[in-house]
Design an enzyme around this catalytic site. Structure first.
Site, PDB file in Angstrom:
ATOM      1  N   PRO A  58      13.977 174.573  20.350  1.00  0.00           N
ATOM      2  CG  PRO A  58      14.050 172.262  19.955  1.00  0.00           C
ATOM      3  CD  PRO A  58      13.318 173.507  19.591  1.00  0.00           C
ATOM      4  CD  GLU A  84       5.345 168.362  10.655  1.00  0.00           C
ATOM      5  OE1 GLU A  84       4.639 169.174  10.053  1.00  0.00           O
ATOM      6  OE2 GLU A  84       5.257 167.130  10.489  1.00  0.00           O
ATOM      7  NE  ARG A  98       5.266 185.235  39.570  1.00  0.00           N
ATOM      8  CZ  ARG A  98       6.354 185.928  39.899  1.00  0.00           C
ATOM      9  NH1 ARG A  98       7.223 186.287  38.979  1.00  0.00           N
ATOM     10  NH2 ARG A  98       6.570 186.277  41.146  1.00  0.00           N
ATOM     11  CG  ASP A 104       9.487 189.562  47.222  1.00  0.00           C
ATOM     12  OD1 ASP A 104       9.599 188.488  47.841  1.00  0.00           O
ATOM     13  OD2 ASP A 104       8.423 189.950  46.715  1.00  0.00           O
TER      14      ASP A 104
HETATM   15  C1  9D3 Z   1      17.207 170.216  18.338  1.00  0.00           C
HETATM   16  C2  9D3 Z   1      16.368 169.000  18.218  1.00  0.00           C
HETATM   17  N1  9D3 Z   1      15.871 168.802  16.826  1.00  0.00           N
HETATM   18  C3  9D3 Z   1      16.925 168.123  16.057  1.00  0.00           C
HETATM   19  C4  9D3 Z   1      16.520 167.130  15.073  1.00  0.00           C
HETATM   20  C5  9D3 Z   1      14.630 168.039  16.822  1.00  0.00           C
HETATM   21  C6  9D3 Z   1      13.568 168.519  17.723  1.00  0.00           C
HETATM   22  C7  9D3 Z   1      13.308 167.864  18.933  1.00  0.00           C
HETATM   23  C8  9D3 Z   1      12.249 168.268  19.726  1.00  0.00           C
HETATM   24  C9  9D3 Z   1      12.778 169.590  17.360  1.00  0.00           C
HETATM   25  C10 9D3 Z   1      11.711 169.982  18.161  1.00  0.00           C
HETATM   26  C11 9D3 Z   1      11.442 169.306  19.326  1.00  0.00           C
HETATM   27  C12 9D3 Z   1      10.289 169.699  20.147  1.00  0.00           C
HETATM   28  N2  9D3 Z   1      10.643 170.717  21.159  1.00  0.00           N
HETATM   29  C13 9D3 Z   1      10.270 171.977  21.016  1.00  0.00           C
HETATM   30  O1  9D3 Z   1       9.616 172.310  20.071  1.00  0.00           O
HETATM   31  C14 9D3 Z   1      10.713 172.950  21.998  1.00  0.00           C
HETATM   32  C15 9D3 Z   1      11.521 172.810  23.170  1.00  0.00           C
HETATM   33  C16 9D3 Z   1      12.170 171.690  23.773  1.00  0.00           C
HETATM   34  O2  9D3 Z   1      12.105 170.539  23.319  1.00  0.00           O
HETATM   35  N3  9D3 Z   1      12.896 171.910  24.927  1.00  0.00           N
HETATM   36  C17 9D3 Z   1      13.001 173.119  25.506  1.00  0.00           C
HETATM   37  N4  9D3 Z   1      12.437 174.206  24.977  1.00  0.00           N
HETATM   38  C18 9D3 Z   1      11.697 174.030  23.820  1.00  0.00           C
HETATM   39  S1  9D3 Z   1      10.930 175.266  23.015  1.00  0.00           S
HETATM   40  C19 9D3 Z   1      10.345 174.260  21.835  1.00  0.00           C
END
Ligand code: 9D3
Length: 245
Positions: free
Chosen positions: A87, A114, A152, A167
């Site tokens: 994220p 984690e 794709r 396109d």
């Molecule tokens: C930034 C959030 N983290 C702070 C404690 C915790 C956290 C929350 C959710 C860590 C990992 C997750 C799970 N999400 C992903 O692994 C993830 C993700 C997402 O939640 N939203 C958009 N893209 C992605 S890519 C991987």
């Protein structure tokens, strides 16, 4: 293209990666997709992938050793991109999809709440990528989204979208409305112009509809879209839109 996915939930990939274009790309040998269970690279009988964080605190951390052992067994191609779904990564978009589609190999390391030991990011990962600003439970769905958009684009992917004149004419803006038979459904009529047979007038109407939709829903796209003089004139007169350049 070779794509490897490293995950603690290999079962999540079974359905989505066995349908439609991704299935056919594998059958056509355009795509060699392999799903690896990270737990297979643990050495203890409990198959433990994580451990407590140095410095204390809540949560667990995925151990570096299991990840390195897994990727060492993989033999990376020169130019392989090792992608951590995260994220906190850069946001995935079409430009990045095109760039990734030009690599010989992609490895997706699916993250979870984690995190991985930081040494995995420092010494193994080439890209940290998010799919947008919303909270998911893990990186498996983001990996599948990215795989779908990359595959794709591969030359020879079955059902590959040809780069047609249509396109490129609608590059960077939203689609125009589409209609099919019947002409009248519950008293809702197909726009008269689409039944006129006047192809030039139809083309202009579609372009204007696409521009109006883009102005209403995604004005941010207009700043980057390739627009003609006529497009700009239409948007100025009809919407009061002024080009920023
Ligand atoms: C930034 C959030 N983290 C702070 C404690 C915790 C956290 C929350 C959710 C860590 C990992 C997750 C799970 N999400 C992903 O692994 C993830 C993700 C997402 O939640 N939203 C958009 N893209 C992605 S890519 C991987």
């Amino acid at each position: 293209m070779r794509i490897d996915v490293v995950t603690l939930f290999p079962g999540m990939f079974e359905g989505p990666m066995s349908e439609s274009i991704i299935k056919r790309a594998q059958e056509a040998e355009v795509l060699d997709l392999r799903i690896t269970d990270l737990r297979d690279y643990t050495k203890d009988k409990h198959r433990k992938v994580d451990d407590r964080p140095f410095g204390g605190g809540a949560g667990m951390v995925i151990r570096a050793e299991v990840v390195f052992d897994c990727l060492d067994a993989m033999e990376l191609a020169p130019g392989a991109r090792v992608i951590l779904t995260d994220p906190q990564g850069v946001t995935f978009d079409q430009k990045l999809a095109i760039e990734l589609s030009e690599a010989p190999q992609l490895v997706f390391l699916c993250g979870h709440y984690e995190g991985f030991d930081e040494r995995v990011r420092e010494h193994l990962v080439t890209d940290e990528i998010s799919i947008g600003d919303y909270v998911l439970t893990g990186g498996e769905l983001p990996a599948m989204v990215m795989i779908d958009s990359v595959v794709r684009l591969l030359p020879g992917a079955v059902g590959k979208i040809e780069s047609t004149h249509e396109d490129s004419f609608y590059a960077g803006i939203l689609d125009y409305p589409h209609y099919t038979r019947p002409e009248s459904y519950r008293d809702w009529e197909v726009p008269e112009i689409l039944r006129s047979g006047n192809h030039q007038a139809i083309a202009r109407w579609r372009r204007e509809q696409a521009l109006l939709r883009t102005f209403e829903r995604r004005p941010d796209l207009l700043d980057r879209a390739p627009l003609s003089k006529d497009d700009r004139k239409f948007l100025r007169e009809r919407c009061g839109w002024e080009s920023p350049v």
